[in-house]
Every structure is written in structure tokens, then in C-alpha cells.
Write a protein that holds these residues in place. Structure first.
Motif, PDB file in Angstrom:
ATOM      1  N   LYS A   6       0.932  -1.076   0.108  1.00  0.00           N
ATOM      2  CA  LYS A   6      -0.147  -0.022   0.154  1.00  0.00           C
ATOM      3  C   LYS A   6       0.872   1.204  -0.023  1.00  0.00           C
ATOM      4  O   LYS A   6       0.439   1.928  -0.917  1.00  0.00           O
ATOM      5  CB  LYS A   6      -1.053  -0.097   1.319  1.00  0.00           C
ATOM      6  N   THR A   7       1.942   1.402   0.783  1.00  0.00           N
ATOM      7  CA  THR A   7       2.697   2.486   0.899  1.00  0.00           C
ATOM      8  C   THR A   7       3.361   2.692  -0.519  1.00  0.00           C
ATOM      9  O   THR A   7       3.372   3.942  -0.841  1.00  0.00           O
ATOM     10  CB  THR A   7       3.602   2.257   2.026  1.00  0.00           C
ATOM     11  N   GLU A   8       3.976   1.584  -1.136  1.00  0.00           N
ATOM     12  CA  GLU A   8       4.590   2.088  -2.428  1.00  0.00           C
ATOM     13  C   GLU A   8       3.667   2.525  -3.333  1.00  0.00           C
ATOM     14  O   GLU A   8       3.784   3.352  -4.335  1.00  0.00           O
ATOM     15  CB  GLU A   8       5.306   0.629  -2.768  1.00  0.00           C
ATOM     16  N   LEU A   9       2.311   1.804  -3.400  1.00  0.00           N
ATOM     17  CA  LEU A   9       1.310   2.158  -4.251  1.00  0.00           C
ATOM     18  C   LEU A   9       0.852   3.573  -4.147  1.00  0.00           C
ATOM     19  O   LEU A   9       0.873   4.357  -5.034  1.00  0.00           O
ATOM     20  CB  LEU A   9      -0.129   1.181  -4.075  1.00  0.00           C
ATOM     21  N   LEU A  10       0.691   4.090  -2.903  1.00  0.00           N
ATOM     22  CA  LEU A  10       0.381   5.387  -2.550  1.00  0.00           C
ATOM     23  C   LEU A  10       1.584   6.278  -3.207  1.00  0.00           C
ATOM     24  O   LEU A  10       1.293   7.431  -3.805  1.00  0.00           O
ATOM     25  CB  LEU A  10       0.028   5.802  -1.123  1.00  0.00           C
ATOM     26  N   THR A  13       1.397   6.690  -7.065  1.00  0.00           N
ATOM     27  CA  THR A  13       0.390   7.215  -7.658  1.00  0.00           C
ATOM     28  C   THR A  13       0.441   8.658  -7.471  1.00  0.00           C
ATOM     29  O   THR A  13       0.222   9.429  -8.346  1.00  0.00           O
ATOM     30  CB  THR A  13      -0.827   6.639  -6.876  1.00  0.00           C
ATOM     31  N   GLN A  14       0.934   9.217  -6.197  1.00  0.00           N
ATOM     32  CA  GLN A  14       1.084  10.441  -5.987  1.00  0.00           C
ATOM     33  C   GLN A  14       2.279  11.137  -6.878  1.00  0.00           C
ATOM     34  O   GLN A  14       2.192  12.059  -7.401  1.00  0.00           O
ATOM     35  CB  GLN A  14       1.307  10.872  -4.500  1.00  0.00           C
ATOM     36  N   ARG A 107     -11.150  11.951 -10.033  1.00  0.00           N
ATOM     37  CA  ARG A 107     -10.986  10.485 -10.046  1.00  0.00           C
ATOM     38  C   ARG A 107      -9.411  10.229  -9.405  1.00  0.00           C
ATOM     39  O   ARG A 107      -9.452   9.192  -8.849  1.00  0.00           O
ATOM     40  CB  ARG A 107     -10.940   9.990 -11.437  1.00  0.00           C
ATOM     41  N   TYR A 108      -8.429  10.976  -9.605  1.00  0.00           N
ATOM     42  CA  TYR A 108      -7.256  10.820  -8.834  1.00  0.00           C
ATOM     43  C   TYR A 108      -7.689  10.573  -7.415  1.00  0.00           C
ATOM     44  O   TYR A 108      -7.101   9.770  -6.701  1.00  0.00           O
ATOM     45  CB  TYR A 108      -6.102  11.614  -9.179  1.00  0.00           C
ATOM     46  N   GLU A 109      -8.339  11.761  -6.790  1.00  0.00           N
ATOM     47  CA  GLU A 109      -8.792  11.732  -5.414  1.00  0.00           C
ATOM     48  C   GLU A 109      -9.604  10.584  -4.822  1.00  0.00           C
ATOM     49  O   GLU A 109      -9.409   9.946  -3.806  1.00  0.00           O
ATOM     50  CB  GLU A 109      -9.550  12.890  -5.026  1.00  0.00           C
ATOM     51  N   HIS A 148      -1.135   4.790 -15.883  1.00  0.00           N
ATOM     52  CA  HIS A 148      -1.799   5.711 -17.103  1.00  0.00           C
ATOM     53  C   HIS A 148      -1.246   6.994 -16.705  1.00  0.00           C
ATOM     54  O   HIS A 148      -1.283   7.656 -17.960  1.00  0.00           O
ATOM     55  CB  HIS A 148      -3.393   5.468 -16.797  1.00  0.00           C
ATOM     56  N   PHE A 149      -0.896   7.549 -15.689  1.00  0.00           N
ATOM     57  CA  PHE A 149      -0.635   8.908 -15.579  1.00  0.00           C
ATOM     58  C   PHE A 149       0.951   9.053 -16.346  1.00  0.00           C
ATOM     59  O   PHE A 149       1.110  10.076 -17.099  1.00  0.00           O
ATOM     60  CB  PHE A 149      -0.286   9.260 -14.036  1.00  0.00           C
TER      61      PHE A 149
END
Length: 164
Positions: A6-10, A13-14, A107-109, A148-149
Motif C-alpha cells: 500500500k505504501t509503495e502504491l500510494l 500514484t502521487q 478521479r485521482y482523489e 496511465h498517468f
């Protein structure tokens, strides 16, 4: 390399959203709506990326509810992506640049909230229900968000360079 918790994913993503945001900040509305040789504009790409976050969240919800998950969407198969994307551009044709950017931000939020409200176990312990492959939910979230970003930022940079 894909996130594994989860930490890596957040973090990814950010990070990728910030990078995309910097590129978006340099795009004016007239440039954003100019079509390329594939009949796609920068605005189309941004609205498309926002839409795919909704698809992912819908896939997850359907899988959790035990419903059939339609990939990428009902009436389409993965080999229909070109048609799906053309249909999506037609559906989103009335969005202007500011609306597309706000849609992506919203959608990001929503994606950040999704990640924050799911545990490491929920994101990575098992394949996403209904997906019919080995990818855990976190990997699907990464594909719909930061991957996708990253590809959108690459497209925008190339398109802006071509238009310069």
C-alpha cells in the motif's frame, strides 16, 4: 517495477500524478483540443485516463459483489479497445479542457481514497475477484492510475513537442 504494498502504491500514484500535473499545467485549451493523426487530442487522453479509474473501481466493486466483471466494459473485449476508445472519445466529446482536468483530479482523489481505505492484505494478498488473472487489486489500481498517468505524460510531452 510494480508496487508490492500500500505504501509503495500510494507513493507511486502521487509521484506520477504530480509529474502529469506539471505537464498539464503547461497546456492551454486550444492546444489541448487539437486532434492528432489518430483523431485524439490531449484533452481526450486526460479524460480517458480519468474514465479508466472509474472502470477499475467498477471492476473491483463488481468482483466483490460476486457479479460478472466485464473487461474492459460490457459489450467490449480487450481486442476491441480501439473501438472502445473511439466510442469513449465520442461520449466525452462535449468535455472541455477544464472539465477534463477537473474530471482527472476528481478521479485521482477517488483512487487515493480507494487505496487509503484498503489494507495491504486487501490490495496485495490475492488476485482481484472477478479479474480471472493473478493480478492483485493493487496491481490493477496501479495500471488504472500511475501507469496511465505515466503514459499520459509521455503522450502530452510528445504531442506538445510535435505542435511546437
Amino acid at each position: 517495477m510494480a508496487a508490492t504494498n500500500k505504501t509503495e502504491l500510494l507513493d507511486i500514484t502521487q509521484k506520477e500524478f504530480r509529474k502529469l500535473g506539471k505537464v498539464i499545467g503547461g497546456v492551454d485549451p486550444a492546444t489541448a483540443t487539437q486532434k492528432d493523426e489518430d483523431d485524439t487530442s490531449i484533452k481526450d487522453v486526460i479524460a480517458h485516463r480519468a474514465h479508466w479509474i472509474d472502470l477499475f473501481i467498477g471492476w473491483h466493486a463488481d468482483g466483490q459483489a460476486g457479479k460478472k466483471v466485464h473487461f474492459p466494459a460490457k459489450g467490449y473485449k480487450w481486442n476491441d479497445l480501439k473501438r472502445y476508445n473511439a466510442d469513449l472519445r465520442a461520449t466525452q466529446a462535449d468535455l472541455d479542457w477544464d472539465d477534463a482536468v477537473m474530471f482527472l483530479q476528481a478521479r485521482y482523489e477517488k483512487l487515493i481514497d480507494f487505496i487509503e481505505t484498503h489494507s495491504d492484505e486487501q490490495l496485495y494478498a490475492e488476485p482481484m475477484k472477478g479479474a480471472n488473472n493473478a493480478w492483485p487489486t493493487g496491481r490493477w489500481a496501479e495500471a488504472a492510475g500511475p501507469s496511465h498517468f505515466r503514459s499520459a505524460a509521455k503522450y502530452l510531452r510528445a504531442r506538445l513537442k510535435a505542435l511546437a
